[in-house]
Design a protein around this motif. Sequence first.
Motif, PDB file in Angstrom:
ATOM      1  N   THR A 129       0.862  -1.269   0.122  1.00 18.16           N
ATOM      2  CA  THR A 129      -0.097   0.026  -0.035  1.00 18.16           C
ATOM      3  C   THR A 129       0.914   1.311   0.046  1.00 18.16           C
ATOM      4  OG1 THR A 129      -1.769  -1.220   1.072  1.00 18.16           O
ATOM      5  CG2 THR A 129      -1.821   1.328   1.294  1.00 18.16           C
ATOM      6  N   TRP A 130       1.828   1.184   0.814  1.00 18.50           N
ATOM      7  CA  TRP A 130       2.672   2.408   0.935  1.00 18.50           C
ATOM      8  C   TRP A 130       3.423   2.800  -0.634  1.00 18.50           C
ATOM      9  CZ3 TRP A 130       7.626   4.222   0.288  1.00 18.50           C
ATOM     10  CH2 TRP A 130       8.180   5.534   1.133  1.00 18.50           C
ATOM     11  N   ASP A 131       3.970   1.846  -1.236  1.00 18.25           N
ATOM     12  CA  ASP A 131       4.397   1.945  -2.461  1.00 18.25           C
ATOM     13  C   ASP A 131       3.272   2.343  -3.463  1.00 18.25           C
ATOM     14  OD1 ASP A 131       6.986   0.920  -1.570  1.00 18.25           O
ATOM     15  OD2 ASP A 131       6.842  -0.928  -2.757  1.00 18.25           O
ATOM     16  N   ASN A 132       2.282   1.984  -3.668  1.00 20.73           N
ATOM     17  CA  ASN A 132       0.991   2.330  -4.251  1.00 20.73           C
ATOM     18  C   ASN A 132       0.682   3.680  -4.188  1.00 20.73           C
ATOM     19  OD1 ASN A 132      -1.028   2.195  -6.072  1.00 20.73           O
ATOM     20  ND2 ASN A 132      -2.342   0.786  -4.773  1.00 20.73           N
ATOM     21  N   VAL A 133       0.643   4.095  -2.851  1.00 23.38           N
ATOM     22  CA  VAL A 133       0.327   5.562  -2.713  1.00 23.38           C
ATOM     23  C   VAL A 133       1.319   6.296  -3.095  1.00 23.38           C
ATOM     24  CG1 VAL A 133      -0.138   7.033  -0.893  1.00 23.38           C
ATOM     25  CG2 VAL A 133      -1.218   4.955  -0.836  1.00 23.38           C
ATOM     26  N   LYS A 134       2.575   6.027  -2.765  1.00 23.01           N
ATOM     27  CA  LYS A 134       3.657   6.996  -3.290  1.00 23.01           C
ATOM     28  C   LYS A 134       3.819   7.117  -4.797  1.00 23.01           C
ATOM     29  CE  LYS A 134       8.604   8.182  -2.459  1.00 23.01           C
ATOM     30  NZ  LYS A 134       9.904   7.778  -1.798  1.00 23.01           N
ATOM     31  N   GLY A 135       3.611   5.905  -5.271  1.00 25.35           N
ATOM     32  CA  GLY A 135       3.563   5.942  -6.789  1.00 25.35           C
ATOM     33  C   GLY A 135       2.443   6.714  -7.586  1.00 25.35           C
ATOM     34  N   GLN A 136       1.454   6.790  -7.033  1.00 21.68           N
ATOM     35  CA  GLN A 136       0.276   7.804  -7.453  1.00 21.68           C
ATOM     36  C   GLN A 136       0.635   9.033  -7.201  1.00 21.68           C
ATOM     37  OE1 GLN A 136      -3.934   6.353  -6.085  1.00 21.68           O
ATOM     38  NE2 GLN A 136      -2.773   4.580  -5.371  1.00 21.68           N
ATOM     39  N   ALA A 199       6.403   4.640 -12.084  1.00 20.93           N
ATOM     40  CA  ALA A 199       6.304   3.051 -12.684  1.00 20.93           C
ATOM     41  C   ALA A 199       7.237   2.031 -11.935  1.00 20.93           C
ATOM     42  CB  ALA A 199       7.074   3.419 -13.948  1.00 20.93           C
ATOM     43  N   GLN A 200       8.039   2.597 -11.012  1.00 24.36           N
ATOM     44  CA  GLN A 200       8.678   1.696 -10.308  1.00 24.36           C
ATOM     45  C   GLN A 200       7.935   1.140  -8.993  1.00 24.36           C
ATOM     46  OE1 GLN A 200      11.960   0.244 -10.321  1.00 24.36           O
ATOM     47  NE2 GLN A 200      11.968   1.095 -12.470  1.00 24.36           N
ATOM     48  N   LEU A 201       6.993   2.230  -8.653  1.00 24.65           N
ATOM     49  CA  LEU A 201       6.310   1.714  -7.483  1.00 24.65           C
ATOM     50  C   LEU A 201       4.821   1.195  -7.563  1.00 24.65           C
ATOM     51  CD1 LEU A 201       7.259   5.285  -5.534  1.00 24.65           C
ATOM     52  CD2 LEU A 201       8.084   2.917  -4.811  1.00 24.65           C
ATOM     53  N   LEU A 202       4.320   1.385  -8.797  1.00 20.50           N
ATOM     54  CA  LEU A 202       2.612   1.195  -9.016  1.00 20.50           C
ATOM     55  C   LEU A 202       2.662  -0.222  -9.340  1.00 20.50           C
ATOM     56  CD1 LEU A 202       1.520   4.368 -10.890  1.00 20.50           C
ATOM     57  CD2 LEU A 202       0.875   3.639  -8.450  1.00 20.50           C
ATOM     58  N   PRO A 203       1.585  -0.905  -9.008  1.00 17.55           N
ATOM     59  CA  PRO A 203       1.156  -2.124  -9.506  1.00 17.55           C
ATOM     60  C   PRO A 203       0.647  -2.254 -10.853  1.00 17.55           C
ATOM     61  CG  PRO A 203      -0.877  -1.116  -8.254  1.00 17.55           C
ATOM     62  CD  PRO A 203       0.333  -0.168  -8.197  1.00 17.55           C
ATOM     63  N   HIS A 208      -9.431   0.401 -10.206  1.00 16.17           N
ATOM     64  CA  HIS A 208     -10.184   1.183 -11.403  1.00 16.17           C
ATOM     65  C   HIS A 208      -9.314   2.143 -12.101  1.00 16.17           C
ATOM     66  CE1 HIS A 208     -13.236   4.263 -12.653  1.00 16.17           C
ATOM     67  NE2 HIS A 208     -14.385   3.266 -12.262  1.00 16.17           N
ATOM     68  N   VAL A 209      -9.568   2.288 -13.246  1.00 17.89           N
ATOM     69  CA  VAL A 209      -8.543   3.466 -13.995  1.00 17.89           C
ATOM     70  C   VAL A 209      -8.722   4.740 -13.617  1.00 17.89           C
ATOM     71  CG1 VAL A 209      -8.777   1.760 -16.033  1.00 17.89           C
ATOM     72  CG2 VAL A 209     -10.590   3.575 -15.680  1.00 17.89           C
ATOM     73  N   MET A 210      -9.542   5.075 -12.495  1.00 16.25           N
ATOM     74  CA  MET A 210      -9.451   6.573 -11.923  1.00 16.25           C
ATOM     75  C   MET A 210      -8.030   6.545 -11.201  1.00 16.25           C
ATOM     76  SD  MET A 210     -11.740   8.554 -12.353  1.00 16.25           S
ATOM     77  CE  MET A 210     -13.701   8.730 -12.668  1.00 16.25           C
ATOM     78  N   ARG A 211      -7.430   5.323 -10.858  1.00 15.69           N
ATOM     79  CA  ARG A 211      -6.007   5.402  -9.943  1.00 15.69           C
ATOM     80  C   ARG A 211      -4.959   4.882 -11.110  1.00 15.69           C
ATOM     81  NH1 ARG A 211      -7.270   2.004  -4.305  1.00 15.69           N
ATOM     82  NH2 ARG A 211      -8.701   3.661  -3.496  1.00 15.69           N
ATOM     83  N   PRO A 212      -3.858   5.677 -11.055  1.00 19.55           N
ATOM     84  CA  PRO A 212      -2.895   5.540 -12.121  1.00 19.55           C
ATOM     85  C   PRO A 212      -2.239   3.951 -11.694  1.00 19.55           C
ATOM     86  CG  PRO A 212      -2.227   7.049 -10.464  1.00 19.55           C
ATOM     87  CD  PRO A 212      -3.582   6.851 -10.195  1.00 19.55           C
ATOM     88  N   SER A 213      -1.674   3.323 -12.382  1.00 17.04           N
ATOM     89  CA  SER A 213      -1.067   2.363 -12.627  1.00 17.04           C
ATOM     90  C   SER A 213       0.438   2.161 -13.269  1.00 17.04           C
ATOM     91  CB  SER A 213      -2.198   1.141 -13.143  1.00 17.04           C
ATOM     92  OG  SER A 213      -2.099   1.413 -14.614  1.00 17.04           O
TER      93      SER A 213
END
Length: 452
Positions: A129-136, A199-203, A208-213
Amino acid sequence: MKRNLIFYCLIAAAFTLLGCKKYLDKKPDKALSTISSLYDMQSLLDDYVRLNTETAAAAVIASDDYYVKDAALAAISQEGDKRIYNWQKGNQFEGTLNGWYYSYLTVYYGNAVLEDISDVDRNPANQTTWDNVKGQAHFFKGTGMLFAASIWAAAYEEATAGTTMGVPIRVNTDFNIGSTRASLEQCYAQLIDDFKAAAQLLPPSQVHVMRPSKVAAYAMLSRAYLMMNKYAEAKLYADSALRLNNVLLDYNDLNAAATNPFTAYKGEVLFHLATANPTILNQSNAIVVDELYKQYHADDLRKTVFFRSVGVDQYTFKGNYTGGNAQFLGPAVDEVYLNRAESLARLNQLPEALADLNHLMSKRWNKNKVYLPYASNDQATVIDYVLKERRKELLMRGTRWTDLKRLNKLGANLEIGRSYNSGGAVLPANSQRYVLSIPEEVITLTGMPQNP
């Protein structure tokens, strides 16, 4: 949490002023503004109204994909949009809630999260979750910067980027630090760094495509590098995106007669970004230029999927990937294929470029009709094929404006005009008017130089 989020929204509104003295007299109390949990941060980044549906529309308004009849143009109350449409310098962005505001609000949200996430311990229990939030947060920062640079800065040229004016780079939420214009080189370096960090941090994908990946970050890197005419890098990140998602819609499966043939958040959409549908771009106003409409072959399904007749030889665009009237500005699979096809062609890898182009076209052609694939051994011809299909595929998506800017830097000499209007505005190749005016209030409050 609610108090904290409301505080951030209020501060973000103030950020529009970018340096107004009354907002700088007293530094905000950090204890009040701190978001204390990853859940809070995700909640802030899920403010989809501001971050996903208010994207600056200026590049679409300024493009030559459409025209507005004189009577309809006169009836539109948004004078700034009309000035953008006619490429008139100055007074293009009215009020405070304009494209500049939303571009930098996106940057602000990203900075707010990046500042506070450093206070949250990353551990085995929360690391995903930490990586996901920082990546967004990095992704939204990069997106805000990319749209700002595409509208308020010149096309990127390697030889001059270091001395060409870019846009402000905001790296924190401290209002006591005034905004100044960075060089274009610094702007692109910043947004590239943010997208790479994302790109390094996100899944690979999100709920949902409202969230960056990760795939969306790769796609935006491909877009950014193509805007810089850096083809090896644009190809590299297009490759990365297509390895994660290369699925194109088969337009044979769509209801071409539908008012909105596409379903929101589905299909080829990699990340949802939309305009607020300004009046000038409403389907009742924006009519596709005749010479563009006539480029579509009778067996090309886009001719019916994208357009609705509104009169004799008059058609309006209905092919928004938003599934409604708002223009889609986000990355999608079709754009990534076209980014890679052009990059391959410019790198003289012609069979591979043609393979990408023909694969895309096979999904756009009437399955009951014979499709004759594009074929050539001449580099200039293949590049021309790709650029023609790029314009036909990505109209009303904001890419036409940046394409005109970058292609004219390569010597394309593309002059555009509003020949359907009595005023007959003309925009010569490489005109300074390709760089829109920064809102006058921002210039007054910050002392930054205006675009010439």
